[in-house]
Design a protein around this motif. Structure first.
Motif, PDB file in Angstrom:
ATOM      1  N   THR A 156     -23.431  44.303  53.548  1.00  0.00           N
ATOM      2  CA  THR A 156     -24.439  44.900  52.672  1.00  0.00           C
ATOM      3  C   THR A 156     -25.579  43.922  52.413  1.00  0.00           C
ATOM      4  O   THR A 156     -26.765  44.274  52.527  1.00  0.00           O
ATOM      5  CB  THR A 156     -23.802  45.333  51.341  1.00  0.00           C
ATOM      6  OG1 THR A 156     -22.773  46.287  51.596  1.00  0.00           O
ATOM      7  CG2 THR A 156     -24.838  45.949  50.414  1.00  0.00           C
ATOM      8  N   ASN A 159     -27.553  43.238  55.782  1.00  0.00           N
ATOM      9  CA  ASN A 159     -28.400  44.330  56.234  1.00  0.00           C
ATOM     10  C   ASN A 159     -29.506  44.678  55.258  1.00  0.00           C
ATOM     11  O   ASN A 159     -30.454  45.383  55.626  1.00  0.00           O
ATOM     12  CB  ASN A 159     -27.551  45.559  56.549  1.00  0.00           C
ATOM     13  CG  ASN A 159     -26.826  45.411  57.872  1.00  0.00           C
ATOM     14  OD1 ASN A 159     -27.442  45.241  58.908  1.00  0.00           O
ATOM     15  ND2 ASN A 159     -25.508  45.430  57.831  1.00  0.00           N
ATOM     16  N   MET A 160     -29.406  44.181  54.027  1.00  0.00           N
ATOM     17  CA  MET A 160     -30.548  44.287  53.134  1.00  0.00           C
ATOM     18  C   MET A 160     -31.742  43.529  53.737  1.00  0.00           C
ATOM     19  O   MET A 160     -32.898  43.892  53.515  1.00  0.00           O
ATOM     20  CB  MET A 160     -30.204  43.715  51.761  1.00  0.00           C
ATOM     21  CG  MET A 160     -31.339  43.806  50.741  1.00  0.00           C
ATOM     22  SD  MET A 160     -31.858  45.489  50.392  1.00  0.00           S
ATOM     23  CE  MET A 160     -30.489  46.024  49.361  1.00  0.00           C
ATOM     24  N   VAL A 163     -33.520  45.945  55.792  1.00  0.00           N
ATOM     25  CA  VAL A 163     -34.279  46.883  54.958  1.00  0.00           C
ATOM     26  C   VAL A 163     -35.598  46.252  54.512  1.00  0.00           C
ATOM     27  O   VAL A 163     -36.677  46.840  54.661  1.00  0.00           O
ATOM     28  CB  VAL A 163     -33.458  47.321  53.724  1.00  0.00           C
ATOM     29  CG1 VAL A 163     -34.300  48.204  52.805  1.00  0.00           C
ATOM     30  CG2 VAL A 163     -32.197  48.061  54.162  1.00  0.00           C
ATOM     31  N   MET A 281     -36.067  50.654  57.988  1.00  0.00           N
ATOM     32  CA  MET A 281     -35.480  50.574  56.654  1.00  0.00           C
ATOM     33  C   MET A 281     -34.309  51.547  56.519  1.00  0.00           C
ATOM     34  O   MET A 281     -33.263  51.206  55.959  1.00  0.00           O
ATOM     35  CB  MET A 281     -36.542  50.879  55.595  1.00  0.00           C
ATOM     36  CG  MET A 281     -37.640  49.837  55.485  1.00  0.00           C
ATOM     37  SD  MET A 281     -39.058  50.421  54.506  1.00  0.00           S
ATOM     38  CE  MET A 281     -38.257  50.793  52.953  1.00  0.00           C
ATOM     39  N   CYS A 282     -34.475  52.742  57.052  1.00  0.00           N
ATOM     40  CA  CYS A 282     -33.409  53.737  56.985  1.00  0.00           C
ATOM     41  C   CYS A 282     -32.191  53.307  57.815  1.00  0.00           C
ATOM     42  O   CYS A 282     -31.042  53.493  57.402  1.00  0.00           O
ATOM     43  CB  CYS A 282     -33.925  55.088  57.479  1.00  0.00           C
ATOM     44  SG  CYS A 282     -35.165  55.827  56.409  1.00  0.00           S
ATOM     45  N   TRP A 284     -31.136  50.232  58.577  1.00  0.00           N
ATOM     46  CA  TRP A 284     -30.370  49.145  57.962  1.00  0.00           C
ATOM     47  C   TRP A 284     -29.785  49.559  56.607  1.00  0.00           C
ATOM     48  O   TRP A 284     -28.754  49.033  56.192  1.00  0.00           O
ATOM     49  CB  TRP A 284     -31.231  47.891  57.850  1.00  0.00           C
ATOM     50  CG  TRP A 284     -31.719  47.428  59.189  1.00  0.00           C
ATOM     51  CD1 TRP A 284     -32.996  47.420  59.651  1.00  0.00           C
ATOM     52  CD2 TRP A 284     -30.903  46.974  60.284  1.00  0.00           C
ATOM     53  NE1 TRP A 284     -33.047  46.980  60.951  1.00  0.00           N
ATOM     54  CE2 TRP A 284     -31.778  46.693  61.369  1.00  0.00           C
ATOM     55  CE3 TRP A 284     -29.532  46.768  60.460  1.00  0.00           C
ATOM     56  CZ2 TRP A 284     -31.326  46.226  62.600  1.00  0.00           C
ATOM     57  CZ3 TRP A 284     -29.082  46.289  61.694  1.00  0.00           C
ATOM     58  CH2 TRP A 284     -29.976  46.026  62.733  1.00  0.00           C
ATOM     59  N   THR A 285     -30.407  50.531  55.942  1.00  0.00           N
ATOM     60  CA  THR A 285     -29.786  51.102  54.748  1.00  0.00           C
ATOM     61  C   THR A 285     -28.507  51.828  55.128  1.00  0.00           C
ATOM     62  O   THR A 285     -27.481  51.733  54.436  1.00  0.00           O
ATOM     63  CB  THR A 285     -30.759  52.076  54.049  1.00  0.00           C
ATOM     64  OG1 THR A 285     -31.932  51.371  53.637  1.00  0.00           O
ATOM     65  CG2 THR A 285     -30.107  52.712  52.828  1.00  0.00           C
ATOM     66  N   GLN A 287     -26.631  51.049  57.553  1.00  0.00           N
ATOM     67  CA  GLN A 287     -25.641  50.006  57.830  1.00  0.00           C
ATOM     68  C   GLN A 287     -24.928  49.591  56.543  1.00  0.00           C
ATOM     69  O   GLN A 287     -23.712  49.394  56.523  1.00  0.00           O
ATOM     70  CB  GLN A 287     -26.337  48.792  58.453  1.00  0.00           C
ATOM     71  CG  GLN A 287     -26.878  49.013  59.841  1.00  0.00           C
ATOM     72  CD  GLN A 287     -26.053  48.330  60.913  1.00  0.00           C
ATOM     73  OE1 GLN A 287     -25.156  47.548  60.631  1.00  0.00           O
ATOM     74  NE2 GLN A 287     -26.353  48.625  62.166  1.00  0.00           N
ATOM     75  N   MET A 288     -25.674  49.454  55.474  1.00  0.00           N
ATOM     76  CA  MET A 288     -25.079  49.085  54.193  1.00  0.00           C
ATOM     77  C   MET A 288     -24.092  50.151  53.720  1.00  0.00           C
ATOM     78  O   MET A 288     -22.984  49.850  53.282  1.00  0.00           O
ATOM     79  CB  MET A 288     -26.185  48.867  53.154  1.00  0.00           C
ATOM     80  CG  MET A 288     -27.115  47.706  53.472  1.00  0.00           C
ATOM     81  SD  MET A 288     -28.673  47.762  52.542  1.00  0.00           S
ATOM     82  CE  MET A 288     -28.057  47.648  50.871  1.00  0.00           C
ATOM     83  N   ILE A 289     -24.491  51.407  53.830  1.00  0.00           N
ATOM     84  CA  ILE A 289     -23.622  52.508  53.408  1.00  0.00           C
ATOM     85  C   ILE A 289     -22.374  52.566  54.279  1.00  0.00           C
ATOM     86  O   ILE A 289     -21.253  52.713  53.780  1.00  0.00           O
ATOM     87  CB  ILE A 289     -24.396  53.839  53.474  1.00  0.00           C
ATOM     88  CG1 ILE A 289     -25.553  53.829  52.475  1.00  0.00           C
ATOM     89  CG2 ILE A 289     -23.467  55.021  53.202  1.00  0.00           C
ATOM     90  CD1 ILE A 289     -26.493  55.015  52.617  1.00  0.00           C
ATOM     91  N   PHE A 360     -30.740  57.117  61.606  1.00  0.00           N
ATOM     92  CA  PHE A 360     -29.938  56.738  60.443  1.00  0.00           C
ATOM     93  C   PHE A 360     -28.450  56.751  60.806  1.00  0.00           C
ATOM     94  O   PHE A 360     -27.704  55.823  60.462  1.00  0.00           O
ATOM     95  CB  PHE A 360     -30.213  57.717  59.293  1.00  0.00           C
ATOM     96  CG  PHE A 360     -29.443  57.446  58.032  1.00  0.00           C
ATOM     97  CD1 PHE A 360     -29.993  56.661  57.028  1.00  0.00           C
ATOM     98  CD2 PHE A 360     -28.184  57.984  57.827  1.00  0.00           C
ATOM     99  CE1 PHE A 360     -29.297  56.401  55.849  1.00  0.00           C
ATOM    100  CE2 PHE A 360     -27.476  57.747  56.666  1.00  0.00           C
ATOM    101  CZ  PHE A 360     -28.034  56.954  55.673  1.00  0.00           C
TER     102      PHE A 360
END
Length: 467
Positions: A156, A159-160, A163, A281-282, A284-285, A287-289, A360
């Motif tokens: 998280t 990968n921020m 983002v 941005m989407c 790598w977001t 990736q966090m999820i 995404f």
């Protein structure tokens, strides 16, 4: 009353110990921040397609050089990390990221490839060192029953970086998107990446040697304070005959093989300049999820650790199959010789939504896939020396796959062929990962804890507050 007071004191001490500087939590967070600044920004740069250039040839060749040397030094990185320790290894590795971003700043003006190729090759060396150390820290430091959680934490934070890195070109190139759909990013974008990478390089000096990191159960992450070239050379050679690593190799090869297709031939082809920052941005977001979801399943879904591993592999397999089916449907709409008009998020709203969801989903799958693989590696051992070699081997094979992928794209292989190859490679890895979980993952978490104490020693509660 006295017993109750003692219990409350112990609980308070345990809670406060989580945030001490030499705790696994703080050290994993720090390596996450280092990767946020360095490979996180590199991912954002690569995710724009062609390194932010109109013609991806220079980026493809630089990435081929990068992943070729990465393949070698990824495998050697674990041994180097065990000899030099984290600070020297990580600092040397991180510094090469700054040079790589700088080479594209140079290329923006002079369009000469040799600097980019050299910087790519040096980054491969540095990345091998960085990721071997990162893998050892992320998989060896946490307690056995929370490795999925710590992997999710790292993923998280890391990968921020992607983002924020996507936000940089989105803002700095916002007014260029609609009028210059096919354009290179401006100088300020590369300078912004370089500043973040420099911060990450300096932050790597804050990482402690594993012999100084103490878990909350009072055990050391490792009792070995140094290694030697002869020992590491022998242990690295053994990895090529290790059946666990052989079963892991297809997953390692596939994990970064997909990035070239996704970055260049989905994001780079379908979207215009400023929109690629938004889609990045989407991605790598997602990736966090994905890492948070699979991390929860890995640690908390079932009592049996082996069952949790099998369920995680099964879920990733099902999700992955569905996403690649969507990718096939999308890819049939265009080809390398019949390129679509690049989409802009403001001017092509209805057409933009479908490809954005697909991109995404690719990010979601990548995080779920790699988090599961890292958890399986972390379950194979519990000491940083062994796991630095395992993760180094993983990154080496992974990088060899990536080097081949970038060169395949340079030779103009049809998009559909690349997409099918990616799907086939990831699908092949699922049953092999399941076999590895069944044969090599201990079902009793206590086994790992006992193994930890064999290599370490017991400490008084006061140790919790040492740095």
């Amino acid at each position: 009353m006295g017993l109750q007071g003692d219990e409350e004191t112990k609980m308070m001490r345990r809670k406060s110990s989580i945030f001490r500087y030499n705790s696994p939590l703080v050290q994993v967070t720090l390596i996450g921040l280092v990767c946020f600044c360095c490979p996180g920004m590199f991912n954002a740069l690569s995710g724009m397609g062609g390194g932010g250039q109109v013609d991806p040839t220079a980026a493809n060749n630089a990435n081929t050089a990068l992943y070729t040397t990465f393949a070698v030094f990824g495998i050697l990185g674990g041994g180097i990390y065990n000899i030099l320790g984290p600070r020297t290894t990580l600092f040397a590795g991180c510094s090469t990221y700054v040079l790589y971003a700088g080479s594209f700043l140079y290329y923006n003006h002079y369009h000469h490839q040799p600097f980019a190729l050299t910087a790519g090759a040096l980054l491969g060396v540095g990345a091998g060192l960085l990721w071997a150390g990162q893998g050892a820290i992320m998989t060896a430091y946490p307690p056995a029953d929370r490795k999925g959680t710590y992997i999710s934490l790292f993923w998280t934070i890391f990968n921020m970086g992607g983002v924020i890195g996507g936000l940089i070109p989105f803002i700095l190139n916002y007014h260029r998107g609609a009028t210059t759909a096919a354009a290179s990013v401006n100088d300020a974008t590369y300078i912004g990446f370089m500043i973040f990478m420099l911060v990450g390089t300096l932050l790597s000096l804050a990482i402690l040697h594993p012999s100084r990191v103490i878990r909350d159960d009072s055990s050391l992450c490792t009792s070995i304070k140094y290694s030697s070239i002869s020992v590491e050379s022998t242990e690295i050679l053994k990895l090529f005959l290790n059946w666990r690593m052989l079963l892991l190799s297809p997953a390692a090869w596939a994990s970064n093989f997909v990035h070239c297709y996704q970055f260049n031939n989905v994001n780079g082809v379908l979207f215009d300049l400023r929109t690629r920052g938004l889609t990045n941005m989407c991605y790598w977001t997602a990736q966090m999820i994905g890492s948070l979801v699979i991390g929860y399943i890995i640690d908390f879904s079932f009592k049996s650790r082996r069952v949790r591993g099998l369920v995680s592999v099964g879920i990733v397999g099902l999700v992955g199959t569905g996403i690649w089916v969507g990718g096939l449907v999308n890819q049939l709409k265009y080809s390398r010789h019949d390129l679509p008009k690049r989409l802009d998020f403001k001017d092509n709203g209805s057409e933009f939504a479908g490809p954005l969801v697909l991109y995404f989903a690719y990010g979601l799958l990548d995080a779920m896939f790699q988090s599961t693989v890292y958890w399986i590696m972390g379950a194979l051992a519990d000491d940083s020396e062994t796991l630095s070699r395992y993760t180094g081997f993983y990154k080496g094979v992974q990088s060899a796959g990536a080097a081949v992928a970038w060169q395949i794209d340079t030779h103009k292989v049809p998009f559909l062929a690349e997409m099918i190859a990616n799907w086939s490679l990831t699908t092949l890895s699922y049953p092999l990962l399941a076999v590895l979980v069944v044969l090599a993952v201990e079902d009793d978490n206590q086994t790992d804890q006992e193994r930890t104490f064999q290599g370490g020693c017991s400490f008084t509660s006061n140790t919790f507050f040492l740095i």
